[in-house]
Design an enzyme around this catalytic site. Sequence first.
Site, PDB file in Angstrom:
ATOM      1  N   CYS A   4     -12.798   1.654 -10.782  1.00  0.00           N
ATOM      2  CA  CYS A   4     -11.852   1.298  -9.720  1.00  0.00           C
ATOM      3  C   CYS A   4     -12.383   0.084  -8.950  1.00  0.00           C
ATOM      4  O   CYS A   4     -13.507   0.110  -8.438  1.00  0.00           O
ATOM      5  CB  CYS A   4     -11.668   2.490  -8.780  1.00  0.00           C
ATOM      6  SG  CYS A   4     -10.757   2.088  -7.287  1.00  0.00           S
ATOM      7  N   ASP A  30      -8.384  -9.813   2.507  1.00  0.00           N
ATOM      8  CA  ASP A  30      -7.646  -9.862   1.246  1.00  0.00           C
ATOM      9  C   ASP A  30      -7.910 -11.203   0.555  1.00  0.00           C
ATOM     10  O   ASP A  30      -7.932 -12.254   1.183  1.00  0.00           O
ATOM     11  CB  ASP A  30      -6.138  -9.688   1.523  1.00  0.00           C
ATOM     12  CG  ASP A  30      -5.377  -9.309   0.272  1.00  0.00           C
ATOM     13  OD1 ASP A  30      -4.900  -8.162   0.186  1.00  0.00           O
ATOM     14  OD2 ASP A  30      -5.259 -10.168  -0.651  1.00  0.00           O
ATOM     15  N   HIS A  46     -12.855   7.701  -3.151  1.00  0.00           N
ATOM     16  CA  HIS A  46     -11.623   7.326  -3.852  1.00  0.00           C
ATOM     17  C   HIS A  46     -10.470   8.274  -3.528  1.00  0.00           C
ATOM     18  O   HIS A  46     -10.573   9.486  -3.701  1.00  0.00           O
ATOM     19  CB  HIS A  46     -11.858   7.307  -5.361  1.00  0.00           C
ATOM     20  CG  HIS A  46     -10.651   6.846  -6.128  1.00  0.00           C
ATOM     21  ND1 HIS A  46     -10.425   5.517  -6.401  1.00  0.00           N
ATOM     22  CD2 HIS A  46      -9.601   7.525  -6.624  1.00  0.00           C
ATOM     23  CE1 HIS A  46      -9.267   5.406  -7.043  1.00  0.00           C
ATOM     24  NE2 HIS A  46      -8.755   6.612  -7.202  1.00  0.00           N
ATOM     25  N   GLY A  91       5.007  -1.751  -4.915  1.00  0.00           N
ATOM     26  CA  GLY A  91       4.154  -2.931  -4.832  1.00  0.00           C
ATOM     27  C   GLY A  91       2.667  -2.649  -4.884  1.00  0.00           C
ATOM     28  O   GLY A  91       1.866  -3.556  -4.672  1.00  0.00           O
ATOM     29  N   HIS A  96      -6.252   2.476  -5.338  1.00  0.00           N
ATOM     30  CA  HIS A  96      -7.211   3.076  -4.402  1.00  0.00           C
ATOM     31  C   HIS A  96      -6.576   2.854  -3.039  1.00  0.00           C
ATOM     32  O   HIS A  96      -6.276   1.705  -2.668  1.00  0.00           O
ATOM     33  CB  HIS A  96      -8.569   2.368  -4.538  1.00  0.00           C
ATOM     34  CG  HIS A  96      -9.646   2.852  -3.610  1.00  0.00           C
ATOM     35  ND1 HIS A  96     -10.901   3.242  -4.065  1.00  0.00           N
ATOM     36  CD2 HIS A  96      -9.687   2.974  -2.266  1.00  0.00           C
ATOM     37  CE1 HIS A  96     -11.661   3.592  -3.025  1.00  0.00           C
ATOM     38  NE2 HIS A  96     -10.936   3.434  -1.914  1.00  0.00           N
ATOM     39  N   HIS A  98      -5.287   1.884   0.344  1.00  0.00           N
ATOM     40  CA  HIS A  98      -5.682   0.788   1.238  1.00  0.00           C
ATOM     41  C   HIS A  98      -4.574   0.512   2.221  1.00  0.00           C
ATOM     42  O   HIS A  98      -3.391   0.622   1.903  1.00  0.00           O
ATOM     43  CB  HIS A  98      -6.044  -0.484   0.458  1.00  0.00           C
ATOM     44  CG  HIS A  98      -5.032  -0.915  -0.558  1.00  0.00           C
ATOM     45  ND1 HIS A  98      -4.885  -0.296  -1.780  1.00  0.00           N
ATOM     46  CD2 HIS A  98      -4.104  -1.893  -0.528  1.00  0.00           C
ATOM     47  CE1 HIS A  98      -3.920  -0.883  -2.456  1.00  0.00           C
ATOM     48  NE2 HIS A  98      -3.408  -1.859  -1.730  1.00  0.00           N
TER      49      HIS A  98
HETATM   50  P1  5GP Z   1      -1.433  -3.775  -3.225  1.00  0.00           P
HETATM   51  O1  5GP Z   1      -0.698  -4.802  -4.051  1.00  0.00           O
HETATM   52  O2  5GP Z   1      -2.053  -2.719  -4.120  1.00  0.00           O
HETATM   53  O3  5GP Z   1      -0.666  -3.219  -2.084  1.00  0.00           O
HETATM   54  O4  5GP Z   1      -2.622  -4.575  -2.545  1.00  0.00           O
HETATM   55  C1  5GP Z   1      -3.771  -4.941  -3.238  1.00  0.00           C
HETATM   56  C2  5GP Z   1      -4.338  -6.114  -2.503  1.00  0.00           C
HETATM   57  O5  5GP Z   1      -5.656  -6.311  -2.950  1.00  0.00           O
HETATM   58  C3  5GP Z   1      -3.592  -7.427  -2.757  1.00  0.00           C
HETATM   59  O6  5GP Z   1      -3.106  -7.948  -1.525  1.00  0.00           O
HETATM   60  C4  5GP Z   1      -4.635  -8.321  -3.420  1.00  0.00           C
HETATM   61  O7  5GP Z   1      -4.544  -9.670  -2.999  1.00  0.00           O
HETATM   62  C5  5GP Z   1      -5.938  -7.676  -3.003  1.00  0.00           C
HETATM   63  N1  5GP Z   1      -7.013  -7.837  -3.957  1.00  0.00           N
HETATM   64  C6  5GP Z   1      -6.925  -7.639  -5.306  1.00  0.00           C
HETATM   65  N2  5GP Z   1      -8.132  -7.867  -5.874  1.00  0.00           N
HETATM   66  C7  5GP Z   1      -8.980  -8.205  -4.861  1.00  0.00           C
HETATM   67  C8  5GP Z   1     -10.356  -8.556  -4.832  1.00  0.00           C
HETATM   68  O8  5GP Z   1     -11.057  -8.599  -5.845  1.00  0.00           O
HETATM   69  N3  5GP Z   1     -10.884  -8.849  -3.613  1.00  0.00           N
HETATM   70  C9  5GP Z   1     -10.137  -8.825  -2.465  1.00  0.00           C
HETATM   71  N4  5GP Z   1     -10.758  -9.149  -1.331  1.00  0.00           N
HETATM   72  N5  5GP Z   1      -8.828  -8.492  -2.453  1.00  0.00           N
HETATM   73  C10 5GP Z   1      -8.271  -8.189  -3.648  1.00  0.00           C
HETATM   74 ZN    ZN Z   2     -11.422   3.774  -5.987  1.00  0.00          ZN
END
Ligand code: 5GP
Ligand code: ZN
Length: 112
Positions: A4, A30, A46, A91, A96, A98
Amino acid sequence: MSDCLFCKIAAGEIPSNKVYEDELVYAFYDIDPQAPTHFLVIPKAHIGSCGEISPENSAVVAHAFEVIAQVTKDLGVTDFRVVSNCGEQAGQSVHHLHFHVLAGRDMTWPPG
Ligand code: 5GP
Ligand code: ZN
């Protein structure tokens, strides 16, 4: 969870730009910010998404929101949005739990 991305970030195995850390949660900027301030708050343990919050693990969610209140204050942010996408249709791209914290631009809807 071994495979993860956010477990690895919380463990320091993958670098990130840390905003805050304690024994329960990790907060980091982010990588693809959608607002001038955009950081994520994750539980270190997790949890897949909001859909997996239960009486056994929900204390960390309350703690995450306390951290959001404190970190935004520390950053001088007064107006902000907290978002958690749950499931791919909503989306969610990283499975995990967040909380996105977004600030620094107009987020009223409809815009303007
Ligand atoms: P979700 O799309 O799952 O709601 O949000 C995931 C977020 O994680 C996205 O806004 C994406 O830009 C961010 N993200 C994905 N991979 C990484 C990473 O390796 N490092 C950081 N800092 N953010 C990440
Ligand atoms: Zn995780």
